[in-house]
Design a protein around this motif. Structure first.
Motif, PDB file in Angstrom:
ATOM      1  N   GLU A  35     -10.174  46.919 -56.184  1.00  0.00           N
ATOM      2  CA  GLU A  35      -8.800  47.338 -56.447  1.00  0.00           C
ATOM      3  C   GLU A  35      -8.086  46.349 -57.370  1.00  0.00           C
ATOM      4  N   LEU A  36      -7.257  46.840 -58.275  1.00  0.00           N
ATOM      5  CA  LEU A  36      -6.378  45.974 -59.050  1.00  0.00           C
ATOM      6  C   LEU A  36      -5.276  45.494 -58.106  1.00  0.00           C
ATOM      7  N   GLU A  37      -4.707  44.343 -58.381  1.00  0.00           N
ATOM      8  CA  GLU A  37      -3.708  43.787 -57.464  1.00  0.00           C
ATOM      9  C   GLU A  37      -2.499  43.263 -58.224  1.00  0.00           C
ATOM     10  N   LEU A  38      -1.328  43.707 -57.783  1.00  0.00           N
ATOM     11  CA  LEU A  38      -0.064  43.165 -58.285  1.00  0.00           C
ATOM     12  C   LEU A  38       0.554  42.368 -57.156  1.00  0.00           C
ATOM     13  N   VAL A  39       0.707  41.063 -57.358  1.00  0.00           N
ATOM     14  CA  VAL A  39       1.212  40.209 -56.279  1.00  0.00           C
ATOM     15  C   VAL A  39       2.502  39.519 -56.724  1.00  0.00           C
ATOM     16  N   TYR A  40       3.478  39.520 -55.806  1.00  0.00           N
ATOM     17  CA  TYR A  40       4.741  38.817 -56.047  1.00  0.00           C
ATOM     18  C   TYR A  40       5.007  37.900 -54.866  1.00  0.00           C
ATOM     19  N   ILE A  41       5.350  36.656 -55.164  1.00  0.00           N
ATOM     20  CA  ILE A  41       5.683  35.697 -54.108  1.00  0.00           C
ATOM     21  C   ILE A  41       6.934  34.944 -54.534  1.00  0.00           C
ATOM     22  N   GLU A  42       7.834  34.688 -53.595  1.00  0.00           N
ATOM     23  CA  GLU A  42       9.043  33.917 -53.883  1.00  0.00           C
ATOM     24  C   GLU A  42       9.302  32.946 -52.743  1.00  0.00           C
ATOM     25  N   GLY A  43      10.017  31.870 -53.055  1.00  0.00           N
ATOM     26  CA  GLY A  43      10.303  30.850 -52.057  1.00  0.00           C
ATOM     27  C   GLY A  43       9.157  29.887 -51.879  1.00  0.00           C
ATOM     28  N   ALA A  44       8.288  29.786 -52.908  1.00  0.00           N
ATOM     29  CA  ALA A  44       7.119  28.917 -52.797  1.00  0.00           C
ATOM     30  C   ALA A  44       6.748  28.348 -54.158  1.00  0.00           C
ATOM     31  N   SER A  45       6.186  27.176 -54.148  1.00  0.00           N
ATOM     32  CA  SER A  45       5.589  26.556 -55.333  1.00  0.00           C
ATOM     33  C   SER A  45       4.162  26.186 -54.943  1.00  0.00           C
ATOM     34  N   ALA A  46       3.191  26.750 -55.649  1.00  0.00           N
ATOM     35  CA  ALA A  46       1.809  26.558 -55.214  1.00  0.00           C
ATOM     36  C   ALA A  46       0.850  26.760 -56.384  1.00  0.00           C
ATOM     37  N   LYS A  47      -0.416  26.901 -56.027  1.00  0.00           N
ATOM     38  CA  LYS A  47      -1.476  27.033 -57.032  1.00  0.00           C
ATOM     39  C   LYS A  47      -1.720  28.493 -57.380  1.00  0.00           C
ATOM     40  N   ARG A  48      -1.856  28.738 -58.683  1.00  0.00           N
ATOM     41  CA  ARG A  48      -2.267  30.056 -59.165  1.00  0.00           C
ATOM     42  C   ARG A  48      -3.710  29.923 -59.639  1.00  0.00           C
TER      43      ARG A  48
END
Length: 282
Positions: A35-48
């Motif tokens: 599956e293709l994935e669209l991910v959104y995250i907020e309130g965090a600073s991390a590794k991509r």
């Protein structure tokens, strides 16, 4: 670093599936899926970490990931209060629906670009993030139309960067992916009961000894260790949903409470009661 092939159950005929605010910050989940994935995250600073691309994001992130590109969960190790929305797009949506509808050609081009991995920024990230956060509130038709709107807006945006200079190719061939998917599907279906090496080996047309060698070489883990890790992942979900330790133990396929406690602590560094208490107080 070994990759897990994630099996996403086809529980509906919808081309889209939303995972609303899944919390996986306690896991190192390096995985891939068709599956293709669209991910959104907020309130965090991390590794991509997507394919061969590794960078840091600050505050929030919005990324479109193509089929079978391995990636790390974006909340890995996050200790702040954060929110995450994950939208899966089934391959058939691109392969059949979009090809049949010239009106959606622009979206088709967007999904083609997802083979590179796409990170969005600026107003696009802000606007699409806000839209994604409303999806879980919608009834099916409105949900479908809102997803189409989201994909259309992304296809029109110029606020993006490609994470790879050429399309990322997964090293596992189709035959290998099919075999792994069969194994993981069996685990997903049977983790709550006794699963023997012999019966799993039979599904792969291998002897028990040959299967053990194959699984270790392919995943970097013994089958029993992998099964226990999967069961612990399910246990975390049950504990966070309100189940007590004893209920969780037996619902996840462990045959004794002491073995469950030892296995849980080995994987997470905490016993189940500590884990439940820490996350309850957050």
């Amino acid at each position: 670093m070994k990759i897990q092939l994630e099996t996403i159950a086809p529980d509906s005929k919808s081309p889209f599936k939303l995972l609303h605010d899944p919390k996986l910050n306690h896991l190192f989940y390096w995985h891939f899926h068709p599956e293709l994935e669209l991910v959104y995250i907020e309130g965090a600073s991390a590794k991509r970490h997507v394919g061969n691309h590794i960078s840091e994001f600050q505050g929030s992130d919005l990324v479109l990931i193509g089929a079978n590109i391995p990636h790390l969960n974006f909340d890995h190790g996050v200790t702040t209060s954060y929110r995450k929305e994950v939208l899966h797009i089934k391959p058939a949506f691109k392969d059949s629906t979009l090809d049949a509808l010239p009106e959606l050609k622009q979206i088709d081009r967007l999904l083609e670009l997802s083979k590179y991995g796409i990170a969005f920024y600026g107003e696009t990230k802000k606007e699409i993030g806000a839209l994604l956060k409303t999806l879980h509130l919608l009834e099916p038709f409105a949900f479908f139309m809102k997803v189409i709107t989201i994909l259309k807006k992304l296809s029109e945006s110029a606020e993006f960067e490609l994470l790879h200079t050429k399309p990322f190719v997964n090293k596992y061939n189709k035959k290998e992916q099919k075999r792994l998917r069969k194994i993981y599907a069996l685990i997903d279906e049977r983790y709550h009961e006794k699963v023997t090496l012999t019966e799993v080996a039979v599904t792969c047309n291998l002897t028990k000894e040959a299967f053990c060698r194959y699984f270790k070489k392919t995943t970097g883990s013994t089958f029993i260790s992998f099964l226990n890790q999967y069961r612990i992942s399910q246990a975390k979900r049950l504990l966070l949903s309100g189940k007590n330790v004893s209920e969780t133990c037996y619902e996840c396929g462990f045959e004794s409470l002491s073995y469950f406690n030892r296995s849980f602590k080995k994987v997470t560094g905490q016993n189940p009661s500590e884990f439940k208490k820490v996350f309850k107080n957050e």
